[in-house]
Design a protein around this motif. Structure first.
Motif, PDB file in Angstrom:
ATOM      1  N   GLN A  15     -24.528  25.154 -27.706  1.00  0.00           N
ATOM      2  CA  GLN A  15     -24.684  24.203 -28.807  1.00  0.00           C
ATOM      3  C   GLN A  15     -25.117  22.835 -28.302  1.00  0.00           C
ATOM      4  O   GLN A  15     -26.004  22.191 -28.875  1.00  0.00           O
ATOM      5  N   LEU A  16     -24.494  22.373 -27.211  1.00  0.00           N
ATOM      6  CA  LEU A  16     -24.828  21.058 -26.673  1.00  0.00           C
ATOM      7  C   LEU A  16     -26.254  21.015 -26.139  1.00  0.00           C
ATOM      8  O   LEU A  16     -26.974  20.033 -26.347  1.00  0.00           O
ATOM      9  N   ASP A  17     -26.678  22.066 -25.450  1.00  0.00           N
ATOM     10  CA  ASP A  17     -28.046  22.102 -24.927  1.00  0.00           C
ATOM     11  C   ASP A  17     -29.060  21.938 -26.046  1.00  0.00           C
ATOM     12  O   ASP A  17     -30.100  21.284 -25.879  1.00  0.00           O
ATOM     13  N   ARG A  18     -28.757  22.530 -27.180  1.00  0.00           N
ATOM     14  CA  ARG A  18     -29.693  22.463 -28.312  1.00  0.00           C
ATOM     15  C   ARG A  18     -29.694  21.085 -28.967  1.00  0.00           C
ATOM     16  O   ARG A  18     -30.756  20.573 -29.343  1.00  0.00           O
ATOM     17  N   VAL A  19     -28.536  20.459 -29.083  1.00  0.00           N
ATOM     18  CA  VAL A  19     -28.418  19.210 -29.830  1.00  0.00           C
ATOM     19  C   VAL A  19     -28.827  17.993 -29.001  1.00  0.00           C
ATOM     20  O   VAL A  19     -29.580  17.131 -29.472  1.00  0.00           O
ATOM     21  N   VAL A  20     -28.337  17.880 -27.767  1.00  0.00           N
ATOM     22  CA  VAL A  20     -28.566  16.648 -26.997  1.00  0.00           C
ATOM     23  C   VAL A  20     -30.021  16.503 -26.549  1.00  0.00           C
ATOM     24  O   VAL A  20     -30.454  15.398 -26.195  1.00  0.00           O
ATOM     25  N   SER A  21     -30.780  17.578 -26.543  1.00  0.00           N
ATOM     26  CA  SER A  21     -32.182  17.482 -26.122  1.00  0.00           C
ATOM     27  C   SER A  21     -33.010  16.643 -27.083  1.00  0.00           C
ATOM     28  O   SER A  21     -34.081  16.141 -26.713  1.00  0.00           O
ATOM     29  N   ASP A  22     -32.539  16.471 -28.318  1.00  0.00           N
ATOM     30  CA  ASP A  22     -33.275  15.706 -29.324  1.00  0.00           C
ATOM     31  C   ASP A  22     -32.723  14.302 -29.528  1.00  0.00           C
ATOM     32  O   ASP A  22     -33.122  13.609 -30.464  1.00  0.00           O
ATOM     33  N   VAL A  23     -31.796  13.862 -28.673  1.00  0.00           N
ATOM     34  CA  VAL A  23     -31.221  12.521 -28.777  1.00  0.00           C
ATOM     35  C   VAL A  23     -31.866  11.643 -27.712  1.00  0.00           C
ATOM     36  O   VAL A  23     -31.826  11.967 -26.522  1.00  0.00           O
ATOM     37  N   PHE A  24     -32.436  10.514 -28.136  1.00  0.00           N
ATOM     38  CA  PHE A  24     -33.190   9.670 -27.224  1.00  0.00           C
ATOM     39  C   PHE A  24     -32.530   8.289 -27.105  1.00  0.00           C
ATOM     40  O   PHE A  24     -31.736   7.886 -27.960  1.00  0.00           O
ATOM     41  N   GLY A  25     -32.891   7.572 -26.054  1.00  0.00           N
ATOM     42  CA  GLY A  25     -32.335   6.254 -25.790  1.00  0.00           C
ATOM     43  C   GLY A  25     -32.336   5.987 -24.305  1.00  0.00           C
ATOM     44  O   GLY A  25     -33.192   6.485 -23.558  1.00  0.00           O
ATOM     45  N   TYR A  26     -31.352   5.188 -23.847  1.00  0.00           N
ATOM     46  CA  TYR A  26     -31.275   4.805 -22.443  1.00  0.00           C
ATOM     47  C   TYR A  26     -29.991   5.277 -21.766  1.00  0.00           C
ATOM     48  O   TYR A  26     -30.001   5.662 -20.608  1.00  0.00           O
ATOM     49  N   HIS A  27     -28.871   5.218 -22.487  1.00  0.00           N
ATOM     50  CA  HIS A  27     -27.574   5.492 -21.865  1.00  0.00           C
ATOM     51  C   HIS A  27     -26.823   6.572 -22.637  1.00  0.00           C
ATOM     52  O   HIS A  27     -26.700   6.502 -23.865  1.00  0.00           O
ATOM     53  N   ALA A  28     -26.327   7.561 -21.902  1.00  0.00           N
ATOM     54  CA  ALA A  28     -25.542   8.657 -22.490  1.00  0.00           C
ATOM     55  C   ALA A  28     -24.310   8.885 -21.638  1.00  0.00           C
ATOM     56  O   ALA A  28     -24.370   8.822 -20.401  1.00  0.00           O
ATOM     57  N   LEU A  29     -23.177   9.171 -22.284  1.00  0.00           N
ATOM     58  CA  LEU A  29     -21.917   9.366 -21.589  1.00  0.00           C
ATOM     59  C   LEU A  29     -21.247  10.654 -22.047  1.00  0.00           C
ATOM     60  O   LEU A  29     -21.276  10.990 -23.237  1.00  0.00           O
ATOM     61  N   GLN A  30     -20.636  11.349 -21.095  1.00  0.00           N
ATOM     62  CA  GLN A  30     -19.734  12.464 -21.381  1.00  0.00           C
ATOM     63  C   GLN A  30     -18.339  12.043 -20.967  1.00  0.00           C
ATOM     64  O   GLN A  30     -18.107  11.681 -19.815  1.00  0.00           O
ATOM     65  N   LEU A  31     -17.395  12.097 -21.899  1.00  0.00           N
ATOM     66  CA  LEU A  31     -16.025  11.680 -21.620  1.00  0.00           C
ATOM     67  C   LEU A  31     -15.161  12.909 -21.352  1.00  0.00           C
ATOM     68  O   LEU A  31     -14.831  13.664 -22.263  1.00  0.00           O
ATOM     69  N   GLY A  32     -14.797  13.126 -20.088  1.00  0.00           N
ATOM     70  CA  GLY A  32     -13.881  14.202 -19.740  1.00  0.00           C
ATOM     71  C   GLY A  32     -14.537  15.564 -19.600  1.00  0.00           C
ATOM     72  O   GLY A  32     -15.749  15.727 -19.733  1.00  0.00           O
ATOM     73  N   LEU A  33     -13.698  16.553 -19.304  1.00  0.00           N
ATOM     74  CA  LEU A  33     -14.052  17.964 -19.157  1.00  0.00           C
ATOM     75  C   LEU A  33     -15.244  18.175 -18.221  1.00  0.00           C
ATOM     76  O   LEU A  33     -16.338  18.569 -18.650  1.00  0.00           O
ATOM     77  N   PRO A  34     -15.076  17.921 -16.918  1.00  0.00           N
ATOM     78  CA  PRO A  34     -16.196  18.106 -15.978  1.00  0.00           C
ATOM     79  C   PRO A  34     -16.641  19.551 -15.842  1.00  0.00           C
ATOM     80  O   PRO A  34     -17.716  19.808 -15.295  1.00  0.00           O
ATOM     81  N   GLN A  35     -15.840  20.527 -16.318  1.00  0.00           N
ATOM     82  CA  GLN A  35     -16.253  21.929 -16.237  1.00  0.00           C
ATOM     83  C   GLN A  35     -17.414  22.246 -17.178  1.00  0.00           C
ATOM     84  O   GLN A  35     -18.008  23.313 -17.093  1.00  0.00           O
ATOM     85  N   LEU A  36     -17.742  21.322 -18.085  1.00  0.00           N
ATOM     86  CA  LEU A  36     -18.840  21.498 -19.030  1.00  0.00           C
ATOM     87  C   LEU A  36     -19.887  20.426 -18.751  1.00  0.00           C
ATOM     88  O   LEU A  36     -19.561  19.244 -18.683  1.00  0.00           O
ATOM     89  N   ASP A  37     -21.139  20.825 -18.576  1.00  0.00           N
ATOM     90  CA  ASP A  37     -22.219  19.874 -18.318  1.00  0.00           C
ATOM     91  C   ASP A  37     -22.892  19.545 -19.646  1.00  0.00           C
ATOM     92  O   ASP A  37     -23.939  20.096 -19.992  1.00  0.00           O
ATOM     93  N   ALA A  38     -22.286  18.626 -20.386  1.00  0.00           N
ATOM     94  CA  ALA A  38     -22.712  18.362 -21.757  1.00  0.00           C
ATOM     95  C   ALA A  38     -24.088  17.716 -21.840  1.00  0.00           C
ATOM     96  O   ALA A  38     -24.759  17.822 -22.870  1.00  0.00           O
ATOM     97  N   LEU A  39     -24.549  17.047 -20.797  1.00  0.00           N
ATOM     98  CA  LEU A  39     -25.785  16.263 -20.871  1.00  0.00           C
ATOM     99  C   LEU A  39     -26.929  16.876 -20.060  1.00  0.00           C
ATOM    100  O   LEU A  39     -27.927  16.209 -19.807  1.00  0.00           O
ATOM    101  N   ARG A  40     -26.819  18.139 -19.666  1.00  0.00           N
ATOM    102  CA  ARG A  40     -27.823  18.684 -18.760  1.00  0.00           C
ATOM    103  C   ARG A  40     -29.202  18.801 -19.404  1.00  0.00           C
ATOM    104  O   ARG A  40     -30.224  18.770 -18.711  1.00  0.00           O
TER     105      ARG A  40
END
Length: 276
Positions: free
Chosen positions: A28-53
């Motif tokens: 789900q994250l791979d599909r959604v975050v690919s369409d979010v643009f800007g300069y700075h993105a943060l993932q808070l917690g859960l290092p077992q998941l690569d939310a911003l890849r």
């Protein structure tokens, strides 16, 4: 999976139900975050998941505290009670092009309105004060910035088993606080001025402990999406920060604020990370 109570993410994410949930959330994250643009993105917690890849922003950070970072391959820096920013390095095994920021998640060391995207994978279920964490996310997000929240659905078979398990001292999923219902979360983010853009449920198989039994109920995925979508074991919420009364007239040039923690841009084939 062992019979001992599941109390932390490292143990749970190595179990069959943990892998099952994380695979759905990663997709789900791979599909959604690919369409979010800007300069700075943060993932808070859960290092077992690569939310911003799959996100293409130049500055992407993984923000950890002592609790979320106290698992291999991460280790909390000695004397790290104060906020500490570390560039991606082989010692931390952080994803390529990512910075690791160690801090108190309830007191984020970033300027107000300086981040375009924040992803919180199950972060609200581990914090002692979910309301304060949401307020911190709202503070650092830019106007029209996006907030993505993932959590376990209390109104599901998994939520029911978790409730029984907590009473008997054998919780099924890791959570420091009670699971947050999707409807309650919607009320919280609306009170902070967010507009709910989309919500999605998933993981409809029963709360079973082995791959064999989970595989037998694979047919419930398609049936759940069609017949009982609100009873999925996990949910993902995407919200947009709105600033009421703000109107843009003509071209507007704004100097981009700099994150205090100094997130490093993602490396490219023609650049070299000076910290490597």
């Amino acid at each position: 999976m062992s019979d001992r109570p599941i109390i932390d993410w490292p143990a749970w994410t190595d179990s069959p139900p943990g892998r099952y949930v994380l695979e759905w959330e990663q997709a789900q994250l791979d599909r959604v975050v690919s369409d979010v643009f800007g300069y700075h993105a943060l993932q808070l917690g859960l290092p077992q998941l690569d939310a911003l890849r799959e996100n293409r922003m130049s500055c992407r950070g993984l923000v950890l505290d002592a609790a979320s970072g106290a698992s291999a391959p991460y280790s909390f820096p000695p004397g790290g009670s104060a906020p500490l920013a570390l560039p991606a390095s082989p010692i931390l095994h952080a994803p390529e092009g990512r910075s690791a920021v160690w801090c108190d998640l309830l007191d984020l060391p970033f300027e107000a309105q300086s981040v375009d995207l924040i992803v919180m994978p199950h972060t609200l279920e581990f914090t002692s004060d979910p309301h304060r964490l949401l307020r911190e996310a709202e503070r650092v997000l830019m106007p029209e910035g996006q907030l993505i929240i993932l959590g376990f659905n209390s109104l599901s078979l998994w939520g029911a088993r978790q409730s029984v398990g907590k009473m008997t001292g054998r919780p099924f999923v890791p959570a420091a606080v009670d699971l947050i219902a999707f409807t309650r979360l919607k009320d919280w983010i609306k009170l902070l001025g967010f507009d709910l853009e989309r919500g999605r449920f998933g993981c409809y198989r029963p709360p079973l402990a082995t791959d064999q039994w989970l595989s037998r109920y694979a047919f419930m995925e398609a049936a759940g999406d069609r017949w009982w979508p609100i009873f999925g074991a996990a949910y993902m919420v995407t919200a947009i920060k709105r600033v009421r009364g703000m109107h843009l007239v003509g071209p507007l040039k704004v100097k981009k604020p700099v994150l205090k923690a100094g997130l490093a841009p993602a490396a490219t084939p023609h650049t070299r990370n000076p910290n490597s």
